[in-house]
Design a protein around this motif. Structure first.
Motif, PDB file in Angstrom:
ATOM      1  N   ASN A   1       0.792  -1.230   0.000  1.00  0.00           N
ATOM      2  CA  ASN A   1       0.000   0.000   0.000  1.00  0.00           C
ATOM      3  C   ASN A   1       0.822   1.277   0.000  1.00  0.00           C
ATOM      4  OD1 ASN A   1      -3.034  -0.496   0.187  1.00  0.00           O
ATOM      5  ND2 ASN A   1      -2.179  -2.039   1.563  1.00  0.00           N
TER       6      ASN A   1
ATOM      7  N   GLU B   1       3.919   1.577  -3.223  1.00  0.00           N
ATOM      8  CA  GLU B   1       3.423   1.904  -4.561  1.00  0.00           C
ATOM      9  C   GLU B   1       3.909   3.298  -4.956  1.00  0.00           C
ATOM     10  OE1 GLU B   1      -0.879   0.396  -5.811  1.00  0.00           O
ATOM     11  OE2 GLU B   1      -0.891   1.413  -3.907  1.00  0.00           O
TER      12      GLU B   1
ATOM     13  N   GLU C   1      -5.402   7.894   1.192  1.00  0.00           N
ATOM     14  CA  GLU C   1      -6.375   7.178   2.019  1.00  0.00           C
ATOM     15  C   GLU C   1      -6.318   5.678   1.769  1.00  0.00           C
ATOM     16  OE1 GLU C   1     -10.379   9.093   2.686  1.00  0.00           O
ATOM     17  OE2 GLU C   1      -9.568  10.376   1.114  1.00  0.00           O
ATOM     18  N   LEU C   2      -6.614   4.938   2.825  1.00  0.00           N
ATOM     19  CA  LEU C   2      -6.555   3.481   2.774  1.00  0.00           C
ATOM     20  C   LEU C   2      -7.886   2.882   3.202  1.00  0.00           C
ATOM     21  CD1 LEU C   2      -3.144   3.105   4.594  1.00  0.00           C
ATOM     22  CD2 LEU C   2      -3.576   2.311   2.278  1.00  0.00           C
ATOM     23  N   ASP C   3      -8.087   1.669   2.790  1.00  0.00           N
ATOM     24  CA  ASP C   3      -9.166   0.852   3.320  1.00  0.00           C
ATOM     25  C   ASP C   3      -8.979   0.817   4.846  1.00  0.00           C
ATOM     26  OD1 ASP C   3     -11.056  -1.637   2.943  1.00  0.00           O
ATOM     27  OD2 ASP C   3      -9.414  -2.285   4.246  1.00  0.00           O
TER      28      ASP C   3
ATOM     29  N   LYS D   1      -9.918  -4.340  -5.139  1.00  0.00           N
ATOM     30  CA  LYS D   1      -9.645  -3.484  -3.990  1.00  0.00           C
ATOM     31  C   LYS D   1      -8.727  -2.311  -4.363  1.00  0.00           C
ATOM     32  CE  LYS D   1      -8.104  -4.057   0.745  1.00  0.00           C
ATOM     33  NZ  LYS D   1      -7.387  -4.957   1.645  1.00  0.00           N
ATOM     34  N   LYS D   2      -7.759  -2.617  -5.211  1.00  0.00           N
ATOM     35  CA  LYS D   2      -6.796  -1.594  -5.611  1.00  0.00           C
ATOM     36  C   LYS D   2      -7.469  -0.517  -6.475  1.00  0.00           C
ATOM     37  CE  LYS D   2      -2.093  -1.516  -7.391  1.00  0.00           C
ATOM     38  NZ  LYS D   2      -0.943  -2.334  -7.797  1.00  0.00           N
TER      39      LYS D   2
ATOM     40  N   LYS E   1      -9.405   1.689  -4.228  1.00  0.00           N
ATOM     41  CA  LYS E   1      -8.490   2.541  -3.454  1.00  0.00           C
ATOM     42  C   LYS E   1      -8.052   3.756  -4.269  1.00  0.00           C
ATOM     43  CE  LYS E   1      -4.052   1.434  -2.759  1.00  0.00           C
ATOM     44  NZ  LYS E   1      -2.928   0.617  -2.254  1.00  0.00           N
ATOM     45  N   TRP E   2      -7.676   3.496  -5.522  1.00  0.00           N
ATOM     46  CA  TRP E   2      -7.166   4.604  -6.338  1.00  0.00           C
ATOM     47  C   TRP E   2      -8.268   5.521  -6.846  1.00  0.00           C
ATOM     48  CZ3 TRP E   2      -2.642   6.562  -5.896  1.00  0.00           C
ATOM     49  CH2 TRP E   2      -1.601   5.761  -5.419  1.00  0.00           C
TER      50      TRP E   2
END
Lengths: 180, 132
Positions: free
Chosen positions: A44, A47, A80-82, B99-100, B103-104
């Motif tokens: 995460n 990247e 932001e993240l899950d 999921k990715k 997220k983006w």
């Protein structure tokens, strides 16, 4: 029995060496920051940038950085993240932060920060600032191959693999080795 | 014989696990449609991709970091980070993880539009990207 004890001692010895960042004649040395990795953190955060080792900041800094509001404006970007991932990554960073580390650089980092201070930029940690103060700006910000102190890996050739930041492992891109 | 069969099944499983990086765009589009989005329109997606939004006195759009030629790599206008081509035909690992993508979308919509994108906007953008 003697043989058993010998094997036992050897195992402990070997295990310690694996755990240490480096060793000197087989004696472990915790000289850099712990080069600990975490798959979720890598996936995460790496990247976009080097996944800075948790031992580069104290726990209170990581908590501040990883708060939902902070991630919304992460040095000008949205990171932001899950929510579940955010919590798990925060735990990883906090649990391995500089506070309880026995690695040399982490100890120096935490000792250099005043009690009430919560630095969120590694480059603003007094110890890190001091260690880089002699390097002319033209080699860092004025150097298109380095650009900023934030890009550790542009000069610290053994940082990513071993968590080692020693002078003799520095190679400033577009300039060369650095002796201070 | 039994053992052989078992090994073959094992190998097949491994193979399937390895090739599981399929493009998730169709699946995601269907999901958004089930939530009420319409069929969608790749042209509307392209228009949104190019549309400029003023943030802190500067224009931002999807293309400012991802470029308009999606078969080429882009670079982040602020950080300079190299961004692999968005086109799934070039970067095969693009859109392989739901999921990715979520997220983006969340990060980049808020950074460019200063709000989250609607499910309709996401469908349009995904259809536009799928064509690249």
């Amino acid at each position: 029995m003697t043989r058993f004890i010998l094997v036992l001692i050897m195992s402990v010895f070997i295990a310690q060496n694996v755990y240490a960042a480096d060793n000197f004649l087989g004696v472990p040395r915790f000289k850099g920051v712990e080069p600990i990795k975490n798959a979720l953190y890598q996936a995460n955060c790496a990247e976009c940038h080097f996944a800075y080792f948790p031992g580069l900041l104290p726990a209170r800094s990581w908590r501040d950085l990883m708060a939902p509001k902070s991630l919304e404006n992460h040095f000008g970007d949205n990171a932001e993240l899950d929510e579940m991932d955010r919590r798990m990554i925060t735990n990883f960073l906090v649990n391995n932060a500089a506070d309880d580390s026995h690695y040399k650089r982490s100890i120096k980092i935490r000792r250099s920060i005043a009690d009430g201070d919560v630095p969120v930029r590694i480059t603003k940690v007094p110890y890190i600032k001091r260690k880089h103060s002699e390097i002319p700006d033209r080699l860092i910000r004025g150097n298109p191959k380095v650009r900023s102190l934030s890009y550790c890996l542009n000069c610290h050739t053994q940082a990513a693999s071993k968590g080692v930041f020693d002078d003799d492992t520095v190679f400033i891109k577009g300039y060369g080795e650095w002796d201070d | 014989m039994r053992l052989n069969q078992f090994i073959i099944v094992c190998l097949c499983c491994l193979f399937m696990a390895n090739t599981a990086s399929a493009n998730v765009i169709p699946e995601m589009v269907e999901g958004f449609q089930a939530q009420g989005a319409s069929v969608g329109d790749a042209d509307a997606g392209e228009a949104l991709w190019k549309k400029k939004f003023m943030v802190e006195g500067k224009a931002r759009s999807c293309q400012s970091c991802h470029t308009l030629d999606l078969t080429k790599a882009g670079s982040h206008i602020r950080t300079g980070k190299i961004i692999e081509p968005m086109a799934p035909s070039v970067t095969l690992t693009r859109f392989s993880e739901v999921k990715k993508v979520h997220k983006w979308f969340r990060r980049n919509c808020k950074w460019v539009l200063s709000r989250e994108c609607s499910i309709q906007e996401k469908v349009d953008i995904l259809l536009f990207l799928q064509k690249q």
